[in-house]
Design an enzyme around this catalytic site. Structure first.
Site, PDB file in Angstrom:
ATOM      1  CE1 TYR A  81      -3.998  -1.847   0.392  1.00 44.43           C
ATOM      2  CE2 TYR A  81      -2.670  -3.500   1.423  1.00 44.43           C
ATOM      3  CZ  TYR A  81      -3.779  -3.232   0.696  1.00 44.43           C
ATOM      4  OH  TYR A  81      -4.825  -4.112   0.576  1.00 44.43           O
ATOM      5  CB  SER A  82       1.137   4.326  -2.158  1.00 42.61           C
ATOM      6  OG  SER A  82       1.274   3.604  -3.224  1.00 42.61           O
ATOM      7  CB  CYS A 252       0.287   7.133  -8.912  1.00 42.95           C
ATOM      8  SG  CYS A 252       0.419   5.681  -7.598  1.00 42.95           S
ATOM      9  CD  GLU A 306       4.727   2.616  -7.100  1.00 40.14           C
ATOM     10  OE1 GLU A 306       6.004   2.811  -7.088  1.00 40.14           O
ATOM     11  OE2 GLU A 306       4.255   2.845  -6.016  1.00 40.14           O
ATOM     12  CE1 TYR A 308      -0.995  -1.825  -6.769  1.00 38.91           C
ATOM     13  CE2 TYR A 308       1.270  -0.887  -7.109  1.00 38.91           C
ATOM     14  CZ  TYR A 308       0.258  -1.311  -6.273  1.00 38.91           C
ATOM     15  OH  TYR A 308       0.409  -0.812  -4.976  1.00 38.91           O
TER      16      TYR A 308
HETATM   17  P1  NAP Z   1     -11.385   3.855  -9.862  1.00 38.41           P
HETATM   18  O1  NAP Z   1     -11.907   4.714  -8.932  1.00 38.41           O
HETATM   19  O2  NAP Z   1     -12.300   2.829 -10.666  1.00 38.41           O
HETATM   20  O3  NAP Z   1     -10.889   5.160 -11.039  1.00 38.41           O
HETATM   21  C1  NAP Z   1     -10.434   4.926 -12.017  1.00 38.41           C
HETATM   22  C2  NAP Z   1     -10.586   5.797 -13.223  1.00 38.41           C
HETATM   23  O4  NAP Z   1      -9.546   5.630 -14.171  1.00 38.41           O
HETATM   24  C3  NAP Z   1     -12.017   5.733 -13.711  1.00 38.41           C
HETATM   25  O5  NAP Z   1     -12.577   6.674 -13.909  1.00 38.41           O
HETATM   26  C4  NAP Z   1     -11.692   4.939 -14.856  1.00 38.41           C
HETATM   27  O6  NAP Z   1     -12.718   5.125 -15.742  1.00 38.41           O
HETATM   28  C5  NAP Z   1     -10.446   5.506 -15.464  1.00 38.41           C
HETATM   29  N1  NAP Z   1      -9.808   4.681 -16.411  1.00 38.41           N
HETATM   30  C6  NAP Z   1     -10.043   3.505 -17.004  1.00 38.41           C
HETATM   31  N2  NAP Z   1      -9.042   3.338 -17.930  1.00 38.41           N
HETATM   32  C7  NAP Z   1      -8.607   4.191 -18.136  1.00 38.41           C
HETATM   33  C8  NAP Z   1      -7.153   4.580 -18.964  1.00 38.41           C
HETATM   34  N3  NAP Z   1      -6.846   3.707 -19.819  1.00 38.41           N
HETATM   35  N4  NAP Z   1      -6.510   5.890 -18.959  1.00 38.41           N
HETATM   36  C9  NAP Z   1      -7.090   6.872 -17.866  1.00 38.41           C
HETATM   37  N5  NAP Z   1      -7.996   6.376 -17.158  1.00 38.41           N
HETATM   38  C10 NAP Z   1      -8.517   5.468 -17.186  1.00 38.41           C
HETATM   39  O7  NAP Z   1     -10.070   3.498  -9.402  1.00 38.41           O
HETATM   40  P2  NAP Z   1      -9.531   2.197  -8.196  1.00 38.41           P
HETATM   41  O8  NAP Z   1     -10.453   1.189  -8.379  1.00 38.41           O
HETATM   42  O9  NAP Z   1      -9.226   3.034  -7.323  1.00 38.41           O
HETATM   43  O10 NAP Z   1      -8.164   1.786  -8.961  1.00 38.41           O
HETATM   44  C11 NAP Z   1      -7.047   2.361  -8.942  1.00 38.41           C
HETATM   45  C12 NAP Z   1      -5.959   1.666  -9.456  1.00 38.41           C
HETATM   46  O11 NAP Z   1      -4.684   1.969  -8.877  1.00 38.41           O
HETATM   47  C13 NAP Z   1      -5.934   0.260  -8.876  1.00 38.41           C
HETATM   48  O12 NAP Z   1      -5.556  -0.677  -9.894  1.00 38.41           O
HETATM   49  C14 NAP Z   1      -4.749   0.177  -7.722  1.00 38.41           C
HETATM   50  O13 NAP Z   1      -3.781  -1.321  -7.806  1.00 38.41           O
HETATM   51  C15 NAP Z   1      -3.834   1.215  -8.252  1.00 38.41           C
HETATM   52  N6  NAP Z   1      -3.074   1.921  -7.277  1.00 38.41           N
HETATM   53  C16 NAP Z   1      -1.747   1.753  -7.635  1.00 38.41           C
HETATM   54  C17 NAP Z   1      -0.755   2.466  -6.760  1.00 38.41           C
HETATM   55  C18 NAP Z   1       0.604   2.408  -7.114  1.00 38.41           C
HETATM   56  O14 NAP Z   1       1.000   1.811  -8.078  1.00 38.41           O
HETATM   57  N7  NAP Z   1       1.463   2.879  -5.973  1.00 38.41           N
HETATM   58  C19 NAP Z   1      -1.163   2.919  -5.510  1.00 38.41           C
HETATM   59  C20 NAP Z   1      -2.582   2.701  -5.383  1.00 38.41           C
HETATM   60  C21 NAP Z   1      -3.541   2.338  -6.368  1.00 38.41           C
HETATM   61  P3  NAP Z   1     -14.022   4.395 -16.330  1.00 38.41           P
HETATM   62  O15 NAP Z   1     -14.033   3.124 -15.425  1.00 38.41           O
HETATM   63  O16 NAP Z   1     -15.093   4.862 -16.403  1.00 38.41           O
HETATM   64  O17 NAP Z   1     -13.771   3.860 -17.782  1.00 38.41           O
END
Ligand code: NAP
Length: 308
Positions: A81-82, A252, A306, A308
């Site tokens: 978790y970040s 991110c 970052e 994923y």
């Molecule tokens: P979410 O609330 O569902 O929001 C994601 C948003 O991104 C939605 O508005 C979605 O639109 C949009 N989206 C979909 N495809 C896209 C694309 N190709 N380009 C740009 N935007 C796009 O998000 P969440 O459920 O919190 O998920 C967050 C993600 O971040 C998870 O996969 C998590 O693992 C990752 N994360 C990574 C880190 C890290 O790497 N350190 C830290 C925290 C979270 P639509 O659904 O309307 O198409």
């Protein structure tokens, strides 16, 4: 670039999955607008007495070991978790580290599955103990000389976590450059820490907060508004910052978002944030295909990602 980007030295894996430490929950509250069906929570851990105290930098992650065993009878694996607190700790207190957790709930073949670790964390009460590891991550960091740069931060969903800490860290340390946060989520109710970012925008003239609500906002051509749309749609705000010599980009969140950002940067001619292989140099960025981009476009030293 007139400034060299020097990343700080970080400590890694002071605690490993075989030798974790124990931290205590001191805060666990919903950080979306209250009535969101997407439950995203802000959790703060007290790490006092452990070697994590004062040693987790903004941009790094901590690991959480959920209790119990998987379907093979083996202990559940570590989840990363970040951290969403700044380097100096939550509220400037080095014994407090926070993170941002979304409950994951999915339906597959008619059955409901809940995410092991995210639901474990979301259910925790103040005073509960958690097994933690880390810190991890050595690249997704603010430079040592952070105040010498400008920043455009792109986040989707819980990818906002490190940027909460970075925004606090920069603005509360007398940062005078330009700082823009572009945040994307499905619905307006899914905005995370929105009240906080709006307050910071009012307080600091050099901070701008742009939201892209994919399933509510529409672009002029009727398509969804994603974070990368802002590169074209908010040109007046963003292009002058991208054009500056010392601007860095941080990305991110959801895997795949980086491709759209790279393509739109290239369309606008901001190639300095990318390393584009010769194969793509002869093709107009508008015509780049996802498959080609995966192999032929990478972030330059000015872009940190970052996903994923
Ligand atoms: P979410 O609330 O569902 O929001 C994601 C948003 O991104 C939605 O508005 C979605 O639109 C949009 N989206 C979909 N495809 C896209 C694309 N190709 N380009 C740009 N935007 C796009 O998000 P969440 O459920 O919190 O998920 C967050 C993600 O971040 C998870 O996969 C998590 O693992 C990752 N994360 C990574 C880190 C890290 O790497 N350190 C830290 C925290 C979270 P639509 O659904 O309307 O198409």
């Amino acid at each position: 670039m007139s400034e060299e980007i020097v990343l700080p030295e970080v400590e890694l894996n002071i605690y490993s999955p075989k030798d974790p430490t124990e931290v205590t929950v001191v805060e666990n509250y919903i950080c979306t607008i209250e009535n969101s069906p997407n439950f995203v929570r802000h959790l703060t851990f007290d790490v006092s007495g452990t070697d994590l105290e004062g040693r987790v930098r903004v941009g790094q992650s901590i690991g959480i070991l959920p209790p119990g065993v998987n379907e093979k009878g083996r202990p559940h694996k570590l989840r990363l978790y970040s951290v969403s607190s700044p380097t100096k700790g939550e509220n400037g207190n080095s014994t407090l580290i926070s993170t941002t957790v979304k409950r994951t709930i999915e339906e597959f073949e008619g059955k409901l599955y809940t995410g092991i670790c995210s639901n474990y964390l979301a259910d925790l009460q103040v005073g509960d103990k958690v097994k933690a590891t880390g810190p991890s991550g050595r690249r997704f960091l603010l430079p040592q000389n952070a105040n010498d740069f400008n920043y455009v931060l792109f986040a989707t969903g819980t990818g906002i976590a490190p940027f909460r800490g970075m925004v606090i860290e920069l603005l509360e340390s007398g940062f005078k450059g330009d700082l823009v946060l572009v945040f994307g989520c499905p619905y307006r109710t899914d905005l995370i820490y929105a009240d906080f970012f709006r307050k910071m925008e009012q307080k600091y003239d050099n901070f701008q907060y742009i939201t892209c609500i994919s399933r509510e906002d529409r672009r002029a051509d009727g398509s969804k508004k994603y974070v990368q749309s802002s590169i074209e749609d908010c040109q007046d705000q963003l292009s002058p910052i991208f054009e500056k010599e010392n601007t860095l980009i941080y990305i991110c969140g959801l895997k795949g978002m980086e491709a759209g950002i790279y393509q739109n940067l290239a369309i606008q001619g901001f190639d300095e944030y990318l390393v584009i292989k010769p194969k793509l140099e002869t093709i107009a960025p508008e015509d780049w295909k996802w498959e080609d981009m995966k192999r032929n476009v990478k972030p330059s030293t000015r872009t940190f990602e970052e996903v994923y």
